[in-house]
Design an enzyme around this catalytic site. Structure first.
Site, PDB file in Angstrom:
ATOM      1  N   GLY A  11       1.220  -0.662  -0.059  1.00  0.00           N
ATOM      2  CA  GLY A  11      -0.100   0.268   0.203  1.00  0.00           C
ATOM      3  C   GLY A  11       0.902   1.219  -0.115  1.00  0.00           C
ATOM      4  O   GLY A  11       1.846   1.479   1.063  1.00  0.00           O
ATOM      5  N   GLY A  13      -0.444   4.208  -0.629  1.00  0.00           N
ATOM      6  CA  GLY A  13      -0.822   5.755  -0.573  1.00  0.00           C
ATOM      7  C   GLY A  13      -0.375   6.963   0.739  1.00  0.00           C
ATOM      8  O   GLY A  13       0.541   6.721   0.635  1.00  0.00           O
ATOM      9  N   VAL A  15      -0.618   7.189   3.764  1.00  0.00           N
ATOM     10  CA  VAL A  15       0.308   6.887   4.737  1.00  0.00           C
ATOM     11  C   VAL A  15       1.017   6.654   4.369  1.00  0.00           C
ATOM     12  O   VAL A  15       2.563   5.829   4.612  1.00  0.00           O
ATOM     13  CB  VAL A  15      -0.397   5.773   6.168  1.00  0.00           C
ATOM     14  N   GLY A 136      -4.974   7.528  14.534  1.00  0.00           N
ATOM     15  CA  GLY A 136      -3.666   8.240  14.266  1.00  0.00           C
ATOM     16  C   GLY A 136      -2.276   8.032  15.101  1.00  0.00           C
ATOM     17  O   GLY A 136      -1.990   6.653  15.271  1.00  0.00           O
ATOM     18  N   GLY A 189     -11.598  17.378   1.826  1.00  0.00           N
ATOM     19  CA  GLY A 189     -10.808  16.046   1.613  1.00  0.00           C
ATOM     20  C   GLY A 189     -10.726  15.974   3.297  1.00  0.00           C
ATOM     21  O   GLY A 189     -10.277  14.487   3.607  1.00  0.00           O
ATOM     22  N   LYS A 207     -12.576   1.250  15.734  1.00  0.00           N
ATOM     23  CA  LYS A 207     -11.968   1.201  16.786  1.00  0.00           C
ATOM     24  C   LYS A 207     -11.621   1.233  18.520  1.00  0.00           C
ATOM     25  O   LYS A 207     -11.315   0.708  19.054  1.00  0.00           O
ATOM     26  CB  LYS A 207     -11.916   2.562  16.479  1.00  0.00           C
ATOM     27  N   GLY A 304      -3.879  11.574   9.133  1.00  0.00           N
ATOM     28  CA  GLY A 304      -3.112  11.802   7.975  1.00  0.00           C
ATOM     29  C   GLY A 304      -1.801  11.931   7.873  1.00  0.00           C
ATOM     30  O   GLY A 304      -1.716  10.120   8.535  1.00  0.00           O
TER      31      GLY A 304
END
Length: 429
Positions: A11, A13, A15, A136, A189, A207, A304
Site C-alpha cells: 500500500g 497511498g 500513509v 492516528g 478532503g 476503533k 493524516g
C-alpha cells in the site's frame, strides 16, 4: 550496529508514502533508537506508474501483495491496503502464518479478525502491531497495552473519528446544518466521496472494539457495538446543546460491569467542563479511567500522512528492538468472550428532539408518553414555527434508565403529530 530490519510495504497511498518519507528523513535517529537500521526492501501497490513523489526504484516491486509474506529478504510486512477482508486479510494471514511480523493501520481488519490474527501471531512467535489503527499518531494503543497495564480499566471512551468531529465543531462554530458542512468537508478532503463509514459511526466503532479489547481483556467484538452516527444532527440541536452548557460530539464508550461489556458509538451532549468538549476540528481524543492511575487523556491528530506514518514506524522500532508481546495486552487464549450488557439498564440523562406539527395538544401527547414510560422531564422547550408549519421540541430528562426513554419513544411511534424520526442523545456523565 546490528543488521537492518527489512520491511515490505503493501500500500503506497498517503500513509504508505509517509512511511517511506519518514524513514528517509529520520533514518539516523531511527537507527539509533531502534539499535539497528530499518530499511524498506520491497513494495506493492495497485498502480505501478503513479507518481507518489518518492523514489521507488530502490525497492523490489511486487504485483501480488500476498507474495510479500514469503519473500526471503523480508522480516516484517506493513499492511496499509485497507478493508476488513480481501487482499488485506489474505496478506495478514499469510504473513503471520509464515512467522513474519505484521504491522497494520487497518482497524476494520482487526475489529473483524483480530482474535484470529492474534492467535496466529502467537503460534509463530511473531509480532502483531497496530498503533496506527486507532487515533492516528496518538500512542493510545501503547498507553493502554503497556503504560496502564497494571490498572483495572473501568471505562474507555473518546472522540474517535476526525471527520465527524470536524463536521460537528464546524456546525457549532458557524451555525450551519449538517449537509452543508459535509459538502465542505468533502471538498477539503476531510470526508470521502462516500462518507458512510465516517458519518454513520462505523469507523469509530471499529476503533472502539479494539480499545475495548485492550482495556478489558475481551475478544474484539465489532458486532456487539451499538452504532449511531451524526447524519440526523441538526444545527438546532447544536444550538440547544450550547444553551444547556454542552457541545455535541460523536463519542465511543466502552464500559465493563457486572452485566457484561457495554460498547456504543453515539452522538452525546458533552458538558463544557469535560475535556472532550474542547476537542475541535479533526482532532481525536481518548479517555481511559484506571483504578490506580485515574483519568488518562490521549489527544492529538487522529489521521493524516505524518501522524499515521509516525505510529507505523514506532511499531517498527519496537520490533527492531525485540519489544513486543501479545497483540491485545494478554495471550489470545486469555481474552474473554464478554457478554453484551443490556443498554436499557444504563442510567443517565438524555436529550430528545422532536419535529412536530404546530397544533394544540402536541406537547401534552409527548409529555403523556414520557409520564407513562416513567421518564421524568427536567426541561421542555419549543422553538418557533418553520415555513412548513412545524416546530422543534427539545426535552432534557432527569436521570433514569435508558429503557424508559426507549419505551416513551416507542409510544410516540406513528403519531401524526410527529414528523420524521425523533433524535435521542445521551448526556455524557
Amino acid at each position: 550496529m546490528a543488521e537492518a530490519l527489512r520491511v515490505a510495504l503493501a500500500g503506497l497511498g498517503t500513509v504508505g508514502g509517509g512511511v517511506v518519507k519518514l524513514l528517509d528523513a529520520n533514518r539516523d535517529l531511527i537507527a539509533r533508537r531502534a539499535g539497528r537500521p530499518i530499511e524498506v526492501v520491497a513494495v506493492s501497490a495497485r498502480d505501478r506508474t503513479r507518481d507518489r513523489g518518492i523514489d521507488l526504484s530502490r525497492f523490489a516491486w511486487v504485483d501480488d501483495s500476498s507474495s510479500l509474506a514469503t519473500l526471503d529478504e523480508v522480516d516484517v510486512v506493513v499492511e496499509l491496503v485497507g478493508g476488513s477482508d480481501g487482499p488485506a486479510l489474505t496478506l495478514a494471514r499469510a504473513t503471520l502464518a509464515a512467522g513474519r511480523h505484521l504491522v497494520t493501520a487497518n482497524k476494520a481488519l482487526l475489529a473483524h479478525h483480530g482474535l484470529e490474527l492474534a492467535e496466529t501471531a502467537e503460534r509463530g512467535s511473531a509480532a502483531l502491531k497496530f498503533e496506527a489503527a486507532v487515533a492516528g499518531g496518538i500512542p493510545v494503543i501503547k498507553g493502554l497495552r503497556e503504560g496502564a497495564a497494571a490498572n483495572e480499566i473501568g471505562r474507555v471512551y473518546g472522540i474517535l473519528n476526525g471527520t465527524c468531529n470536524f463536521i460537528l465543531s464546524k456546525m457549532e462554530a458557524e451555525g450551519r446544518d449538517f449537509a452543508e458542512v459535509l459538502s465542505e468537508a468533502q471538498a477539503l478532503g476531510y470526508a470521502e466521496s462516500d462518507p458512510t463509514f465516517d458519518i454513520d459511526g462505523i469507523d469509530a466503532a471499529h476503533k472502539l472494539s479494539i480499545l475495548a479489547s485492550l482495556a478489558f481483556g475481551s475478544q474484539p467484538a465489532f458486532g456487539a457495538v451499538a452504532v449511531h452516527g451524526i447524519r440526523h444532527v441538526l444545527g438546532a440541536d447544536i444550538a440547544e446543546a450550547a444553551a444547556l452548557g454542552h457541545r455535541v460530539r460523536l463519542v465511543g464508550v466502552a464500559e465493563a460491569g457486572p452485566q457484561g461489556l457495554f460498547q456504543r458509538v453515539h452522538p452525546h451532549l458533552v458538558p463544557l467542563d469535560h475535556p472532550l468538549a474542547h476537542v475541535t476540528g479533526s482532532t481525536n481524543a481518548v479517555v481511559a479511567e484506571g483504578n490506580f492511575v485515574g483519568r488518562l487523556l490521549f489527544q492529538g491528530a487522529g489521521a493524516g500522512e505524518g501522524p499515521t506514518a509516525s505510529a507505523v514506524v514506532a511499531d517498527l522500532i519496537d520490533i527492531a528492538r525485540g519489544e513486543f508481546g501479545p497483540a491485545f495486552a494478554m495471550p489470545a487464549g486469555s481474552l474473554s468472550a464478554a457478554s453484551v450488557a443490556d443498554s436499557g439498564e444504563r442510567r443517565g440523562r438524555a436529550y430528545l428532539r422532536f419535529t412536530v406539527e404546530d397544533r394544540v395538544g402536541v406537547l401534552a401527547e409527548i409529555a403523556a408518553a414520557m409520564r407513562d414510560a416513567g421518564v421524568s422531564i427536567e426541561s421542555l422547550i419549543q422553538r418557533g414555527v418553520a415555513a412548513d408549519g412545524r416546530a422543534l421540541v427539545a426535552i432534557v430528562t432527569h436521570e433514569g434508565p435508558e429503557r424508559s426513554v426507549a419505551q416513551a419513544l416507542e409510544r410516540l411511534r406513528g403519531s401524526s403529530s410527529i414528523a420524521g424520526q425523533p433524535l435521542w442523545m445521551p448526556l455524557l456523565g
